[in-house]
Design an enzyme around this catalytic site. Structure first.
Site, PDB file in Angstrom:
ATOM      1  N   HIS A 109      30.032  40.870  43.149  1.00  0.00           N
ATOM      2  CA  HIS A 109      30.911  40.458  42.497  1.00  0.00           C
ATOM      3  C   HIS A 109      30.000  40.019  41.251  1.00  0.00           C
ATOM      4  CE1 HIS A 109      32.763  39.555  46.421  1.00  0.00           C
ATOM      5  NE2 HIS A 109      33.810  39.817  45.955  1.00  0.00           N
ATOM      6  N   ASP A 112      28.492  36.670  41.934  1.00  0.00           N
ATOM      7  CA  ASP A 112      27.529  36.528  42.937  1.00  0.00           C
ATOM      8  C   ASP A 112      26.073  36.645  42.253  1.00  0.00           C
ATOM      9  OD1 ASP A 112      29.522  36.664  44.763  1.00  0.00           O
ATOM     10  OD2 ASP A 112      29.269  38.882  45.018  1.00  0.00           O
TER      11      ASP A 112
HETATM   12  C1  XLS Z   1      37.563  39.118  51.567  1.00  0.00           C
HETATM   13  C2  XLS Z   1      37.022  40.375  50.893  1.00  0.00           C
HETATM   14  C3  XLS Z   1      36.165  40.367  49.846  1.00  0.00           C
HETATM   15  C4  XLS Z   1      36.048  41.690  49.130  1.00  0.00           C
HETATM   16  C5  XLS Z   1      35.269  41.703  47.722  1.00  0.00           C
HETATM   17  O1  XLS Z   1      38.067  38.933  52.779  1.00  0.00           O
HETATM   18  O2  XLS Z   1      36.582  41.118  52.063  1.00  0.00           O
HETATM   19  O3  XLS Z   1      34.906  39.897  50.352  1.00  0.00           O
HETATM   20  O4  XLS Z   1      35.405  42.485  49.914  1.00  0.00           O
HETATM   21  O5  XLS Z   1      36.167  40.762  46.957  1.00  0.00           O
END
Ligand code: XLS
Ligand code: NI
Ligand code: NI
Length: 445
Positions: A109, A112
């Site tokens: 993201h 991140d």
């Molecule tokens: C949360 C989601 C998240 C997505 C990416 O539950 O799995 O991690 O994969 O935003």
């Protein structure tokens, strides 16, 4: 291209040079027992079968904090006060880790990689610097971006949603961040762009105009698609279904809901699904069910691999270790011809009390070995066992004669009555579920 171990100035993981395949008899906890990247299975290497990816957020940003306690993981790359210096150190650590694992992809993201700035402009400038840095790291290691995504759920501005926020100004801000991350994904050669709508839902229907919110989400995704295509993005856009958490009800509830949403808004050609094991279980489905649903709609894209806990009703995001579950998943994936642009992203976190740096290696090694083993089992089942034939035989009555006429749309309801009259007594045909289950168990070896 094979992966080259790539470090920064500092070595974060001195206890391992490179995780290698050592085979089933090895007791080395820092070696693969089943994942042999060059091993051909059904004519394709294990590396190409899985297109494994490390998730930046859990492994390099997750600090073990939970609603009941402060962080437990004192990662040596998360100490610098300056945002840019910290981001670069963390990226050094990330590429050292991923390259030592020999994993070909990563996912992140926007936030991140580097914290948002105090203004939108500053956030964009920060991201441009990190894109340059990531490009160098990718070139040096051979690691590629499986997908990029925008975090539209952590910042307080998104507390009422992002693309479904009742306040248009928040939606616009989300649009700016999505645009920036689509640019980033294109620049880094990402294969996919993911939308996980963590706050795109509601906490109470009483204060929510659901119809309007879902229409806003559809419009927003059309704009993202149009922008991406205009900028030359040729990858897949992916939606990641999840029924709830953090909202009470998330609009992207499960695969079936998302498929009909995509069709409603004319997005079905550009979007596919990113399916997560634990999200399937939260929606009271098996992972295989979600994979099959997407596959049958021609919208299977990628997976977020993890596992839930049968006793807990939340997204525990543990590393995959359930061989039966992953074998069932691999059967569906293999029968569908495997991954194209997608891959297996470990959207999983080590436990709060797994505080050694070795633990993130054990976690990924375990997950990869689980998938490798499941692949070998599933391939053997498809090649050698009567599994496919047994399933095909259940539908034999549609392969010829009147059954076939029915499938081809040649019959009327009145015809069905006549066939029923002519057919006489109905024979009992066993579903043989236990036999099917036994075949899976037989090949787990
Ligand atoms: C949360 C989601 C998240 C997505 C990416 O539950 O799995 O991690 O994969 O935003
Ligand atoms: Ni996920
Ligand atoms: Ni999740």
């Amino acid at each position: 291209m094979s992966i080259h171990v790539t470090t920064g100035d500092k070595i974060y993981f001195p206890f391992v040079e490179k995780v290698e395949f050592e085979g089933f008899d090895s007791d080395n906890p820092l070696a693969y027992k089943y994942y042999d990247e060059n091993r051909l299975v059904g004519g394709k290497s294990m590396k190409d079968h899985f297109r494994f990816a490390v998730a930046y957020w859990h492994t390099f940003c997750g600090n073990g904090g939970d609603p009941f306690g402060t962080p437990t993981k004192n990662f040596p790359w998360a100490v610098k006060a300056d945002a840019e210096a910290l981001a670069k150190e963390r990226m050094d650590a990330a590429f050292e880790f991923i390259s030592k694992l020999g994993v070909p992809f990563y996912c992140f993201h926007d936030v991140d990689v580097i914290d948002e700035g105090t203004t939108l402009l500053e956030s964009e400038q920060r991201m441009r610097k990190m894109v340059d840095y990531a490009k160098q790291k990718q070139a040096a290691s051979g690691i590629q971006l499986l997908w990029g995504t925008t975090n539209l759920f952590s910042h307080p501005r998104y507390m009422n949603g992002a693309a479904t926020n009742p306040d248009f100004q928040v939606l616009a801000h989300a649009g700016a961040r999505v645009k920036d991350m689509i640019d980033t994904t294109i620049e880094l050669g990402g294969s996919n762009y993911v939308f996980w709508g963590g706050r795109e839902g509601y906490l109470s229907l009483l204060n929510t105009n659901m119809k309007r919110e879902i229409e806003h989400l559809g419009r927003f995704l059309q704009m993202a698609r149009d922008y991406g295509r205009k900028m030359g993005f040729t990858g897949d856009f992916l939606i990641e279904p999840k029924p709830c958490e953090p909202t009470k009800h998330q609009y992207d509830y499960d695969a079936a809901t998302v498929i009909s949403f995509l069709r409603q808004f004319g997005l079905e050609k550009d979007f596919k699904l990113n399916l997560e094991t634990n999200h399937a279980t939260l929606a009271s489905h098996t992972f295989a069910h979600e994979l099959q649903t997407a596959t049958d709609a021609g919208m299977f894209g990628s997976i977020d691999a993890n596992r839930g806990d049968e006793q807990n009703g939340w997204d525990t995001d543990q590393f995959p270790s359930n061989l039966f579950e992953i074998t069932e998943a691999m059967l569906v994936i293999l029968e569908n011809g495997g991954f194209k642009k997608g891959g297996v992203n470990f959207d999983a976190k080590t436990r709060r009390n797994s505080t050694d740096l070795e633990d993130i290696f054990y976690a990924h090694i375990g997950g990869m070995d689980t998938f490798a083993r499941a692949l070998l089992i599933a391939q053997a089942i498809l090649e050698k066992s009567p599994y496919k034939k047994l399933r095909q035989e259940r539908y034999a009555s549609y392969d010829s004669g009147k059954g076939r006429d029915f499938e081809e749309g040649k019959l009327t309801l009145t015809d069905l009555r006549q066939i029923a009259l002519d057919g006489g007594q109905i024979k009992q045909i066993s579903g043989r579920q236990e036999l099917f289950e036994n075949i899976i168990n037989q090949y787990i070896r």
